[in-house]
Design a protein around this motif. Structure first.
Motif, short mmCIF file in Angstrom:
data_model
loop_
_atom_site.label_atom_id
_atom_site.label_comp_id
_atom_site.label_asym_id
_atom_site.label_seq_id
_atom_site.Cartn_x
_atom_site.Cartn_y
_atom_site.Cartn_z
N LEU A 174 0.86 -1.18 0.00
CA LEU A 174 0.00 0.00 0.00
C LEU A 174 0.89 1.23 0.00
CD1 LEU A 174 -2.74 1.39 0.33
CD2 LEU A 174 -2.63 0.89 2.78
N GLN A 175 0.75 2.04 -1.03
CA GLN A 175 1.61 3.23 -1.18
C GLN A 175 0.76 4.49 -1.17
OE1 GLN A 175 4.30 2.91 -4.57
NE2 GLN A 175 4.16 0.68 -4.49
N PRO A 176 0.81 5.26 -0.08
CA PRO A 176 0.11 6.55 -0.08
C PRO A 176 0.74 7.49 -1.10
CG PRO A 176 0.69 5.87 2.16
CD PRO A 176 1.44 4.97 1.22
N ILE B 243 -8.81 8.02 11.10
CA ILE B 243 -8.59 8.56 9.77
C ILE B 243 -7.08 8.65 9.53
CG2 ILE B 243 -10.73 9.90 9.70
CD1 ILE B 243 -8.98 12.40 10.32
N TYR B 244 -6.72 8.77 8.26
CA TYR B 244 -5.33 8.96 7.86
C TYR B 244 -5.40 9.69 6.52
CZ TYR B 244 -0.38 7.82 7.07
OH TYR B 244 0.97 7.90 6.86
N HIS B 245 -4.27 9.94 5.92
CA HIS B 245 -4.24 10.58 4.61
C HIS B 245 -5.11 9.80 3.62
CE1 HIS B 245 -2.72 12.30 0.87
NE2 HIS B 245 -2.38 11.08 0.48
N GLN C 168 -1.95 -1.73 9.53
CA GLN C 168 -0.56 -2.16 9.68
C GLN C 168 0.32 -1.56 8.59
OE1 GLN C 168 -0.33 -6.49 10.16
NE2 GLN C 168 -2.33 -6.47 11.16
N HIS C 169 -0.17 -1.57 7.33
CA HIS C 169 0.62 -1.00 6.23
C HIS C 169 0.88 0.49 6.45
CE1 HIS C 169 1.21 -4.20 3.34
NE2 HIS C 169 -0.06 -4.55 3.38
N LEU C 170 -0.08 1.18 7.03
CA LEU C 170 0.05 2.62 7.23
C LEU C 170 0.72 2.98 8.56
CD1 LEU C 170 -3.38 3.86 5.82
CD2 LEU C 170 -1.15 3.86 4.68
N GLY C 171 1.07 1.97 9.34
CA GLY C 171 1.78 2.21 10.59
C GLY C 171 0.95 2.88 11.66
#
Length: 414
Positions: free
Chosen positions: A149-151, A298-300, A183-186
């Motif tokens: 997963l790449q933001p 929430i996150y980006h 998990q991917h986004l920490g």
């Protein structure tokens, strides 16, 4: 509905939902309905790691209580009409404190309702939801797992285990308590360990349930029984219940491994004879009871809903109902964004993300706080707390007007 196929092409979508259990599947169907009703093209992708059967962790052999308020929302989304035949009405709820004088009832009829909620078996619900997804415009990748997963500035790039790639404006994590997206986004969660383990099983009694549900507070934790539909193997005079029994971790190990007769005797001793005699039990499973939540779900360009955002103790049966309110809140924010703008809408923009967060904060915070209060208050044997909670239960019985706000909360009305 399409399934994932090996491809090096990046599929561009507006919204990608990771997780296709109750929350994720409901959101996908709600978005599809919204797209049709507003005559706005929404490119929706649903990524689900497991086929919807008994082995699916979100559609396993458990049953859940869908509160009256949740049924109202599911009806608005056009989903409840597809599930109604699977439901067992809860017409009355009996609440008691084992070994003490406190007890009360919540009843549907005085509130002008046919039922306070409905009990459904998750495995059967999963099949219906995926059948409906197959008829919709939702692009379903199943079975498929997110491997990376790449933001990015304008969205997220997801790579799946079959080689497929997706780019989305808005990413919705509906992939449960052990969220892969989180998990991917920490991202991390706050944890409250109640030092209890839930024993979950289907049990049979020798008397009809008559659409009663039960919540009994014991020294080890709450014991809940939900009425279920009958099956051919159960005699007409018998009843099926879905059992959730909170005990200590050590006691859970003993109960899982105990002979059936020993288990049923222990259950009878803990619950009493209000539902008759327990005569059989199905497969027993267990899981630790914690309160796990993201302070800011929430996150980006990403929103967390359902168990990915918070996992509740089952004491009040509010897990799915709170998760559904997450889904409905997100649908409302997206609908507002689409109706206020005629042209293209960036559904992952920061304003929309924060509008969702603000819309859910009060309900979410109060529910989390109330659940922790109930667990602490009814698992504590300190005599002032015992006296206080039993007096509270008795006051509900003596003063019926006090029941309405309690019932409204139990029914999931905002």
């Amino acid at each position: 509905m399409t399934t994932a196929k090996h491809s090096t092409q990046v599929n561009a979508v507006d919204i990608a939902i990771v997780g296709g259990a109750m929350a994720g599947a409901t959101l996908a169907l709600g978005l599809a309905k919204l797209s049709v009703s507003l005559k706005r093209t929404l490119r929706i992708a649903l990524i689900e790691a497991h086929v919807a059967d008994h082995n699916h962790p979100g559609f396993d052999a458990r049953s859940i209580a869908i509160a009256h308020g949740s049924i109202f929302e599911l009806s608005r989304l056009g989903i409840w009409s597809k599930l109604k035949h699977l439901g067992t009405p809860i017409e009355n709820i009996h609440v008691s404190d084992r070994g003490h004088f406190g007890m009360t009832e919540l009843n549907a009829k005085p509130l002008g309702l046919d039922a306070l909620g409905q009990v459904v078996e998750l495995a059967r619900v999963g099949k219906v939801l995926f059948d409906e997804l197959a008829k919709s415009q939702v692009n379903v990748f199943c079975p498929a797992k997110v491997t990376s997963l790449q933001p990015q500035q304008n969205g997220h790039l997801l790579s799946l285990d079959d080689g497929s790639q997706l780019h989305c404006q808005l990413l919705v994590a509906a992939d449960g308590a052990h969220s892969v997206v989180r998990q991917h986004l920490g991202q991390t969660t706050e944890q409250v360990d109640f030092e209890q383990t839930a024993i979950v099983a289907n049990v049979i009694t020798d008397a009809p349930h008559q659409h009663w549900a039960y919540e009994r507070f014991t020294q080890t934790g709450p014991l809940a029984l939900l009425p279920m539909q009958s099956v051919p193997s159960v005699a007409s005079a018998q009843s099926r219940f879905s059992l959730v029994w909170a005990v200590s971790p050590a006691q859970a190990d003993e109960l899982k491994q105990a002979d059936k007769t020993v288990f049923l005797d222990a259950l009878q001793h803990a619950f009493g004879h209000r539902v008759g005699r327990f005569v059989d039990v199905g497969q027993r499973v267990s899981y630790p009871l914690t309160l796990s939540y993201m302070p800011r779900p929430i996150y980006h360009r990403c929103i967390f809903v359902g168990n990915a955002a918070q996992t509740l103790h089952p004491i009040a049966g509010q897990g799915f109902n709170l998760g559904l309110r997450d889904v409905v809140g997100l649908l409302e924010v997206i609908e507002t964004a689409l109706t206020q703008t005629q042209g293209e809408v960036d559904l992952g923009n920061i304003q929309l993300i924060h509008q969702y967060l603000a819309s859910r904060q009060r309900d979410r915070d109060s529910t989390l706080r109330n659940i922790e209060f109930l667990v602490r208050g009814f698992s504590n044997q300190h005599w002032p707390l015992v006296a206080g909670r039993n007096l509270g239960l008795r006051l509900l019985s003596w003063l019926p007007p006090l029941k309405r706000p309690v019932a409204q909360t139990a029914m999931g009305w905002r």
